[in-house]
Scaffold this motif. Sequence first.
Motif, PDB file in Angstrom:
ATOM      1  N   SER A  97       0.831  -1.205   0.000  1.00 18.47           N
ATOM      2  CA  SER A  97       0.000   0.000   0.000  1.00 18.47           C
ATOM      3  C   SER A  97       0.864   1.254   0.000  1.00 18.47           C
ATOM      4  O   SER A  97       0.574   2.229  -0.719  1.00 18.47           O
ATOM      5  CB  SER A  97      -0.930   0.007   1.212  1.00 18.47           C
ATOM      6  N   ARG A  98       1.913   1.231   0.787  1.00 17.02           N
ATOM      7  CA  ARG A  98       2.816   2.391   0.860  1.00 17.02           C
ATOM      8  C   ARG A  98       3.536   2.598  -0.481  1.00 17.02           C
ATOM      9  O   ARG A  98       3.665   3.738  -0.952  1.00 17.02           O
ATOM     10  CB  ARG A  98       3.828   2.183   1.988  1.00 17.02           C
ATOM     11  N   GLU A 102       3.124   5.966  -2.795  1.00 20.05           N
ATOM     12  CA  GLU A 102       4.289   6.779  -3.157  1.00 20.05           C
ATOM     13  C   GLU A 102       4.431   6.880  -4.672  1.00 20.05           C
ATOM     14  O   GLU A 102       4.745   7.958  -5.205  1.00 20.05           O
ATOM     15  CB  GLU A 102       5.555   6.182  -2.535  1.00 20.05           C
ATOM     16  N   ALA A 103       4.196   5.767  -5.377  1.00 18.68           N
ATOM     17  CA  ALA A 103       4.323   5.786  -6.834  1.00 18.68           C
ATOM     18  C   ALA A 103       3.300   6.709  -7.472  1.00 18.68           C
ATOM     19  O   ALA A 103       3.616   7.476  -8.390  1.00 18.68           O
ATOM     20  CB  ALA A 103       4.177   4.365  -7.374  1.00 18.68           C
ATOM     21  N   LEU A 104       2.069   6.685  -6.995  1.00 19.45           N
ATOM     22  CA  LEU A 104       1.024   7.529  -7.567  1.00 19.45           C
ATOM     23  C   LEU A 104       1.249   9.004  -7.229  1.00 19.45           C
ATOM     24  O   LEU A 104       0.971   9.885  -8.060  1.00 19.45           O
ATOM     25  CB  LEU A 104      -0.346   7.062  -7.084  1.00 19.45           C
ATOM     26  N   ILE A 123      -6.931  10.094  -3.766  1.00 16.58           N
ATOM     27  CA  ILE A 123      -5.907   9.349  -3.036  1.00 16.58           C
ATOM     28  C   ILE A 123      -5.789   7.959  -3.653  1.00 16.58           C
ATOM     29  O   ILE A 123      -6.771   7.226  -3.741  1.00 16.58           O
ATOM     30  CB  ILE A 123      -6.251   9.247  -1.544  1.00 16.58           C
ATOM     31  N   GLY A 124      -4.603   7.603  -4.094  1.00 15.98           N
ATOM     32  CA  GLY A 124      -4.393   6.309  -4.724  1.00 15.98           C
ATOM     33  C   GLY A 124      -4.480   5.164  -3.742  1.00 15.98           C
ATOM     34  O   GLY A 124      -4.188   5.314  -2.544  1.00 15.98           O
ATOM     35  N   LYS A 125      -4.888   4.002  -4.255  1.00 17.88           N
ATOM     36  CA  LYS A 125      -5.044   2.828  -3.402  1.00 17.88           C
ATOM     37  C   LYS A 125      -4.405   1.607  -4.054  1.00 17.88           C
ATOM     38  O   LYS A 125      -4.216   1.562  -5.269  1.00 17.88           O
ATOM     39  CB  LYS A 125      -6.534   2.543  -3.164  1.00 17.88           C
ATOM     40  N   ARG A 238       6.319  -0.325 -11.702  1.00 16.69           N
ATOM     41  CA  ARG A 238       5.254   0.228 -10.862  1.00 16.69           C
ATOM     42  C   ARG A 238       5.101   1.729 -11.115  1.00 16.69           C
ATOM     43  O   ARG A 238       3.976   2.240 -11.220  1.00 16.69           O
ATOM     44  CB  ARG A 238       5.557  -0.042  -9.392  1.00 16.69           C
ATOM     45  N   LEU A 239       6.204   2.460 -11.252  1.00 19.38           N
ATOM     46  CA  LEU A 239       6.128   3.893 -11.474  1.00 19.38           C
ATOM     47  C   LEU A 239       5.562   4.212 -12.857  1.00 19.38           C
ATOM     48  O   LEU A 239       4.743   5.132 -13.011  1.00 19.38           O
ATOM     49  CB  LEU A 239       7.506   4.531 -11.310  1.00 19.38           C
TER      50      LEU A 239
END
Length: 497
Positions: A97-98, A102-104, A123-125, A238-239
Motif C-alpha cells: 500500500s505504501r 508513493e508511486a502515484l 488518493i491512490g489505493k 510500478r512507477l
Amino acid sequence: MSSTPANNDDDDDTPKDPLSEMLANLLGGQGMEGFDPAALAKAAGLPDDPNVLAQMFSQVQAMMSSSSDTPVNWELAHDAARKSAAGDDPSVTPAQSREVDEALRLAEMWLDPFTDLAATAIIGKAWSRAEWVEETLGTWKRLTEPVANSIAFAISTAMNEQLPEEMKSAMGGAASMMQNMGGALFGLQLGAAVGALAKEVVGSTDIGIPLADLQMALLPANIKAFGEGLEVPEQEIRLFLALREAAHARLFVQVPWLRGHLLGAIESYARGIHIDMSRIEDLAHNLDPSNPEAMQAALSEGVFMPARTPEQDAALAKLETALALVEGWVDEITFAAAANLPSAAAIRETIRRRRATGGPAEHAFGSLVGLELRPRRLREAAALWASLKEQRGIAGRDAIWAHPDLLPTSADLDDAAGFGARRSAADASDSDVDAALAKLLDGGFDDLPPADSGDTPDGAADKDTSGTDTPDGGASEGGSGTDTSDGGAGEGTGPEK
C-alpha cells in the motif's frame, strides 16, 4: 398426457427428450448422475474446488426456482466473479500500500509539466483482485446489461418453445424457472469472465475506461505478474504504470463528459445487438444431457452473436476511435513524463502490444458480449497527439478535450498533420465569429454611419423627412412636400409652390 413410461424416477410419465432431461438434472434436483458440475465449471473457467462448486450450483438452482425482477442474476455473477478471482489472490500488505501510494504521488508530480490538465485530489489505493471485482462490477453490469437481458430472454424463449405441449402443462408453476435459466447461465459466465479479467488488469483504468468512478488504484499482485520476463526492476514498472493510472485519472476527472461519452457509446452498441434465435433453437434442440457444459461453451464462444449490421460497424468504429484517442493521449504524456526511467521505451512497447492484442480474459469477455474494448489504432492516435503538441503546444493539444465535437475522427488518424491544420483553421474562423459577436453586443460596429447622420453615399436617395431636394431629379421620400429638381413630382402631402 402420454402414457409411455418414463425412464427415470420422476412422476411425470412424458417421454424425456434431451432438453427435458437436462432441465431435470439442472433444476429439479433429480437425475443428477447425468450432471457433471466439474465439467461445467471447467468450461466456465471457475475454480475446481468441490466445496465451492457445491455452494455455487446450489445458488444456481435456488435462483432458478424463484422469481426475479431482472432476466440476469447479478448476485450470481458477483459470486462467480469473486470466486474466479479468489485463486492465488493474496491480501495487500501495508508495504505494498505504501509503495503504491508513493508511486502515484510521484506520478502526479512528474505529469505536471507535460499536460495542461490539473492534478486530481484522488488518493491512490492498492487493491487485491477481489477488491477490483467489488469496485468495478457495477460498471460491468451497466455495460453488459442490455446484451445480457437480450441473451437471457432469447435463451429462455427458445428453450420454452422446444418443450412439447404436454410438458409445458406438466411444468406448471416452473415457468418462471424456465425464464430465469438463460439469465443464470449468462450470469455465471459473465462473473467468470470478470473474475478472470481481475487476474490480468494492473489498475482501475487498464482497459481504457474508468471502471471505478473517481478512483485511482493499482494491483500489486498483477504488477508483479506483468513484470515477469521483462528483466526490468519492479520499481520502474510500478512507477510507469502509476503514471498511466494518474494520466487516466486526470483525463476523466478534468474532462467530465468523457466517461459518459465512452460508456454511452458502449451501451448504445450493446443495445443494438440482436440475438440469432435460430442458432439458440438449434442449440436447445440438440443439447446432450450428458454434456451440460455445451451451453456454457456456446456462450463463451459467442455462438449467439450474429454478424454485425453496417450501423453497428459504424458505431463500433466510433467507439474504437474514442478508445484509441484516450489511450493514445495517455501513452504520449506517460512516455514524456517517464523519460528519466531507463526502461521506459521497453515498458511502453510491452503495454502497447498488450493493449492491441488483449489478454485471454478480455477475449472471453468480448466473445460473451460481442464487444472487445481494444484501441486498435493506439499508435496512430499517439502520433496525432504528438503532432498536435508540436503545432499547438501542450495547452492547445489538451484543449481538444474541451468538447466531443472537437475530437479527431477515424479519418483524422490517417492524417495527423492535416488534422492540426484543419483544427487551426476552424479555430481561427470561430475566433472571428466570436469577435464579431462580442463587438456587436458591446454596442455595434464603429465603422457604420449613424442612422440619423443624413449622409447618403454615391448619390443614393435621401430618406430623411426634412424635405430637402434630391439630386438628379430623384423623387423625394420625405413627408414635407418640397419641390423636386427638374420638375419631378413630389411624393409628399404638402401644398405645391
